[in-house]
Design a protein around this motif. Structure first.
Motif, short mmCIF file in Angstrom:
data_model
loop_
_atom_site.label_atom_id
_atom_site.label_comp_id
_atom_site.label_asym_id
_atom_site.label_seq_id
_atom_site.Cartn_x
_atom_site.Cartn_y
_atom_site.Cartn_z
N VAL A 222 -3.16 -6.96 -8.65
CA VAL A 222 -1.87 -7.23 -7.99
C VAL A 222 -1.39 -5.91 -7.40
N VAL A 223 -0.88 -5.97 -6.17
CA VAL A 223 -0.43 -4.79 -5.43
C VAL A 223 1.09 -4.82 -5.33
N ASN A 224 1.69 -3.64 -5.37
CA ASN A 224 3.14 -3.53 -5.25
C ASN A 224 3.60 -3.96 -3.85
N ASP A 225 4.78 -4.56 -3.80
CA ASP A 225 5.39 -4.91 -2.52
C ASP A 225 6.91 -4.80 -2.65
N ASP A 226 7.60 -4.96 -1.54
CA ASP A 226 9.07 -4.88 -1.55
C ASP A 226 9.70 -6.26 -1.58
N ILE A 227 8.91 -7.28 -1.87
CA ILE A 227 9.41 -8.65 -1.82
C ILE A 227 9.72 -9.21 -3.21
N ASN A 228 8.78 -9.05 -4.14
CA ASN A 228 8.91 -9.67 -5.45
C ASN A 228 9.71 -8.84 -6.43
N THR A 229 10.49 -9.53 -7.24
CA THR A 229 11.27 -8.84 -8.29
C THR A 229 10.38 -8.61 -9.50
N GLN B 46 3.38 -0.96 -14.12
CA GLN B 46 2.24 -0.26 -13.53
C GLN B 46 2.12 -0.59 -12.05
N ILE B 47 2.28 -1.87 -11.71
CA ILE B 47 2.23 -2.29 -10.31
C ILE B 47 3.29 -1.53 -9.50
N HIS B 48 4.50 -1.47 -10.03
CA HIS B 48 5.60 -0.83 -9.30
C HIS B 48 5.40 0.68 -9.16
N PHE B 49 5.07 1.35 -10.26
CA PHE B 49 5.03 2.80 -10.25
C PHE B 49 3.70 3.39 -9.78
N GLU B 50 2.59 2.65 -9.96
CA GLU B 50 1.29 3.17 -9.56
C GLU B 50 0.74 2.47 -8.30
N GLY B 51 1.42 1.43 -7.84
CA GLY B 51 1.01 0.76 -6.61
C GLY B 51 0.14 -0.46 -6.81
N GLN B 52 -0.48 -0.58 -7.98
CA GLN B 52 -1.30 -1.75 -8.26
C GLN B 52 -1.68 -1.76 -9.74
N ALA B 53 -2.19 -2.91 -10.20
CA ALA B 53 -2.69 -3.01 -11.57
C ALA B 53 -3.75 -4.10 -11.64
N ILE B 54 -4.75 -3.84 -12.45
CA ILE B 54 -5.76 -4.86 -12.74
C ILE B 54 -5.16 -5.75 -13.82
N VAL B 55 -4.95 -7.02 -13.47
CA VAL B 55 -4.27 -7.91 -14.40
C VAL B 55 -5.23 -8.81 -15.17
N GLY C 43 3.24 -16.06 -4.60
CA GLY C 43 3.94 -15.07 -3.80
C GLY C 43 3.60 -13.63 -4.10
N LEU C 44 2.72 -13.38 -5.07
CA LEU C 44 2.38 -11.99 -5.36
C LEU C 44 1.44 -11.46 -4.28
N THR C 45 1.50 -10.15 -4.06
CA THR C 45 0.63 -9.50 -3.09
C THR C 45 -0.64 -9.10 -3.82
N MET C 46 -1.78 -9.61 -3.31
CA MET C 46 -3.03 -9.42 -4.02
C MET C 46 -4.01 -8.56 -3.22
N ALA C 47 -4.74 -7.73 -3.95
CA ALA C 47 -5.87 -7.00 -3.36
C ALA C 47 -7.04 -7.97 -3.33
N PRO C 48 -7.99 -7.76 -2.44
CA PRO C 48 -9.19 -8.61 -2.45
C PRO C 48 -9.91 -8.50 -3.79
N LEU C 49 -10.57 -9.59 -4.20
CA LEU C 49 -11.36 -9.54 -5.43
C LEU C 49 -12.45 -8.50 -5.26
N GLU C 50 -12.74 -7.80 -6.34
CA GLU C 50 -13.85 -6.84 -6.29
C GLU C 50 -14.61 -6.87 -7.60
N ALA C 51 -15.89 -6.56 -7.53
CA ALA C 51 -16.72 -6.54 -8.71
C ALA C 51 -16.22 -5.45 -9.66
#
Length: 103
Positions: free
Chosen positions: A33-40, A66-75, A94-102
């Motif tokens: 999950v990636v940080n954004d300015d939309i979700n609370t 972690q998402i907010h302060f580091e920009g993303q987190a592996i959930v 509605g969450l902002t997602m990074a592409p799936l990665e191995a």
């Protein structure tokens, strides 16, 4: 009367080894999950608890921070099919997602 015996070829140990099938485990995938300015904060934490199995409130809030302060987190990390499901569910919520990665 002559007997006809069927002979089977002898397989040497080194030939048997060459015939072995090597089994590789399926690779795991990371749901990020990636940080954004939309979700609370509350929406992110609640969404993680709703869609990620065994997600506790404490862990959801740790990941949200972690998402907010580091920009993303592996959930979540696991098999591709489940990763695709969780990725899609979080994205639809509605969450902002990074592409799936191995993993």
């Amino acid at each position: 009367m002559a007997s006809t015996a069927v002979q089977t070829p002898v397989t040497r140990p080194e030939e048997k080894q060459a015939q072995k099938t090597v089994r590789k485990p399926y690779p795991n995938f990371k749901v990020i999950v990636v940080n954004d300015d939309i979700n609370t904060f509350e929406h992110v934490a609640k969404t993680l608890m709703t869609y990620i199995p065994h997600m506790t409130s404490d862990r959801a809030w740790e990941l949200t921070n972690q998402i907010h302060f580091e920009g993303q987190a592996i959930v979540w990390v696991g098999p591709q099919e489940q990763a695709e499901l969780y990725h899609m569910q979080l994205q639809r919520a509605g969450l902002t997602m990074a592409p799936l990665e191995a993993a």
